[in-house]
Write a protein that holds these residues in place. Structure first.
Motif, mmCIF file in Angstrom:
data_model
loop_
_atom_site.group_PDB
_atom_site.id
_atom_site.type_symbol
_atom_site.label_atom_id
_atom_site.label_comp_id
_atom_site.label_asym_id
_atom_site.label_seq_id
_atom_site.Cartn_x
_atom_site.Cartn_y
_atom_site.Cartn_z
ATOM 1 N N LEU A 148 -13.716 -14.322 8.299
ATOM 2 C CA LEU A 148 -13.463 -15.575 9.010
ATOM 3 C C LEU A 148 -13.423 -15.331 10.514
ATOM 4 O O LEU A 148 -13.947 -16.123 11.302
ATOM 5 C CB LEU A 148 -12.134 -16.184 8.549
ATOM 6 C CG LEU A 148 -12.115 -16.780 7.132
ATOM 7 C CD1 LEU A 148 -10.690 -16.989 6.668
ATOM 8 C CD2 LEU A 148 -12.893 -18.085 7.076
ATOM 9 N N SER B 111 -9.438 -22.683 12.074
ATOM 10 C CA SER B 111 -8.210 -22.650 11.283
ATOM 11 C C SER B 111 -7.606 -24.040 11.321
ATOM 12 O O SER B 111 -7.890 -24.832 12.223
ATOM 13 C CB SER B 111 -7.214 -21.628 11.836
ATOM 14 O OG SER B 111 -6.646 -22.090 13.043
ATOM 15 N N ALA C 219 -14.639 -19.082 12.151
ATOM 16 C CA ALA C 219 -14.322 -20.275 11.365
ATOM 17 C C ALA C 219 -13.053 -20.943 11.889
ATOM 18 O O ALA C 219 -12.140 -20.271 12.350
ATOM 19 C CB ALA C 219 -14.129 -19.883 9.898
ATOM 20 N N THR D 25 -20.135 -19.355 2.560
ATOM 21 C CA THR D 25 -19.459 -18.906 3.777
ATOM 22 C C THR D 25 -17.998 -18.589 3.474
ATOM 23 O O THR D 25 -17.404 -19.187 2.559
ATOM 24 C CB THR D 25 -19.496 -19.994 4.872
ATOM 25 O OG1 THR D 25 -18.707 -21.120 4.441
ATOM 26 C CG2 THR D 25 -20.918 -20.429 5.165
ATOM 27 N N LEU E 103 -12.652 -20.080 1.309
ATOM 28 C CA LEU E 103 -11.236 -20.292 1.616
ATOM 29 C C LEU E 103 -10.796 -21.708 1.245
ATOM 30 O O LEU E 103 -9.809 -21.887 0.514
ATOM 31 C CB LEU E 103 -10.990 -20.053 3.111
ATOM 32 C CG LEU E 103 -9.606 -20.451 3.636
ATOM 33 C CD1 LEU E 103 -8.518 -19.565 3.053
ATOM 34 C CD2 LEU E 103 -9.566 -20.409 5.162
ATOM 35 N N THR E 104 -11.533 -22.697 1.730
ATOM 36 C CA THR E 104 -11.083 -24.079 1.551
ATOM 37 C C THR E 104 -11.306 -24.594 0.125
ATOM 38 O O THR E 104 -10.421 -25.224 -0.452
ATOM 39 C CB THR E 104 -11.787 -25.013 2.552
ATOM 40 O OG1 THR E 104 -13.210 -24.851 2.444
ATOM 41 C CG2 THR E 104 -11.360 -24.696 3.975
ATOM 42 N N TYR F 45 -15.455 -19.504 5.077
ATOM 43 C CA TYR F 45 -14.653 -20.712 5.271
ATOM 44 C C TYR F 45 -14.727 -21.628 4.043
ATOM 45 O O TYR F 45 -13.723 -22.215 3.630
ATOM 46 C CB TYR F 45 -15.133 -21.461 6.514
ATOM 47 C CG TYR F 45 -14.281 -22.661 6.860
ATOM 48 C CD1 TYR F 45 -12.969 -22.495 7.305
ATOM 49 C CD2 TYR F 45 -14.781 -23.954 6.734
ATOM 50 C CE1 TYR F 45 -12.171 -23.584 7.625
ATOM 51 C CE2 TYR F 45 -13.988 -25.050 7.049
ATOM 52 C CZ TYR F 45 -12.690 -24.861 7.493
ATOM 53 O OH TYR F 45 -11.907 -25.943 7.798
ATOM 54 N N GLU F 46 -15.916 -21.735 3.454
ATOM 55 C CA GLU F 46 -16.043 -22.559 2.241
ATOM 56 C C GLU F 46 -15.244 -21.967 1.096
ATOM 57 O O GLU F 46 -14.553 -22.686 0.362
ATOM 58 C CB GLU F 46 -17.511 -22.700 1.823
ATOM 59 C CG GLU F 46 -17.659 -23.573 0.579
ATOM 60 C CD GLU F 46 -19.093 -23.698 0.076
ATOM 61 O OE1 GLU F 46 -19.276 -23.676 -1.147
ATOM 62 O OE2 GLU F 46 -20.002 -23.828 0.906
ATOM 63 N N GLY G 228 -4.425 -22.791 4.928
ATOM 64 C CA GLY G 228 -5.459 -22.568 5.940
ATOM 65 C C GLY G 228 -4.947 -22.393 7.357
ATOM 66 O O GLY G 228 -5.735 -22.281 8.297
#
Length: 229
Positions: free
Chosen positions: A92, A99, A97, A44, A49-50, A46-47, A128
């Motif tokens: 995102l 923030s 997703a 994903t 990104l983090t 979000y995954e 983030g």
């Protein structure tokens, strides 16, 4: 370097680690390749990104705080982060997703310095946060317009001139007049500022550099949300 390394052969853990290394070194193209490879594996946005970008920028932030990295290296890393974010941001938004939080940031009226402010904005985005950078020489009306439109968790104000520092109090007083001061965490920074000044204008925190700004924002937001710090 990217010619010698086949990202498809890396495990997911190794891929995220490589993305962090490339981000640290400011390799924009390699960061983009890493993001695309992770997305291609069905991860994903979000995954990615983090686990990939934010994790890498956290190391940059720690080394900047500890004096291992300096402003030019951090800017290079932040630009590499930006290249990865250019791919992830629209995805995102599509997936809704979460923030980390939202920040409106600007340099106050009468001051046209923006390197420190932009560094904070990039580091916050790297952690983030959603960042609305309204630029330099911004008066209370401009800050309020952005605040009313974006409903941020934070307002960040920067000043490099001692003559423009007092204008920060004007903006804080405006937040009080509008009845929203308690809803917003106010962070201030800039070379001539200190904790005593921040306290005197009733800001929530003074942040001496971009790395401290990220740490402070995370801590204050967690307290506000009733999370463990």
């Amino acid at each position: 370097m990217s010619e010698e390394l086949d990202l498809t052969e890396l495990s997911l853990e190794e891929l995220y680690e490589q993305m962090g290394d490339d981000l640290y070194d400011g390799y924009k193209d390699e960061v983009v390749e890493g993001v695309e490879e992770a997305l291609g594996r069905g991860k994903t946005p979000y995954e990615v990104l983090t686990q990939g970008l934010v994790a890498g920028m956290e190391i940059v932030g720690v080394d900047f705080r500890d004096g291992i990295l300096f402003v030019p290296e951090v800017l290079t890393a932040a630009n590499a982060m930006k290249a990865g974010m250019a791919i992830l941001r629209p995805l995102l938004a599509e997936t809704g997703a979460p923030s980390t939080g939202k920040l409106v940031i600007g340099t106050v009226k009468g001051d046209i310095h923006d390197i420190g402010k932009n560094l904070v904005a990039m580091m916050m985005e790297g952690a983030g946060f959603e960042v609305i950078n309204i630029g330099i020489n911004q008066d209370a009306d401009s800050f309020m317009e952005a605040i009313n439109e974006h409903k941020p968790d934070f307002v960040g104000m920067s000043a490099l001139l001692t003559t423009t520092m007092p204008y920060m109090k004007v903006i804080i007083d405006r937040l009080k007049e509008e009845g929203i001061r308690k809803e917003i965490i106010v962070l201030v920074g800039g070379a001539p500022l200190n904790e005593a000044f921040a306290e005197s204008i009733e800001a929530d925190a003074y942040c001496r550099d971009a790395a401290v700004a990220v740490e402070t924002a995370k801590k204050l937001l967690a307290i506000r949300r009733g999370e463990a710090v």
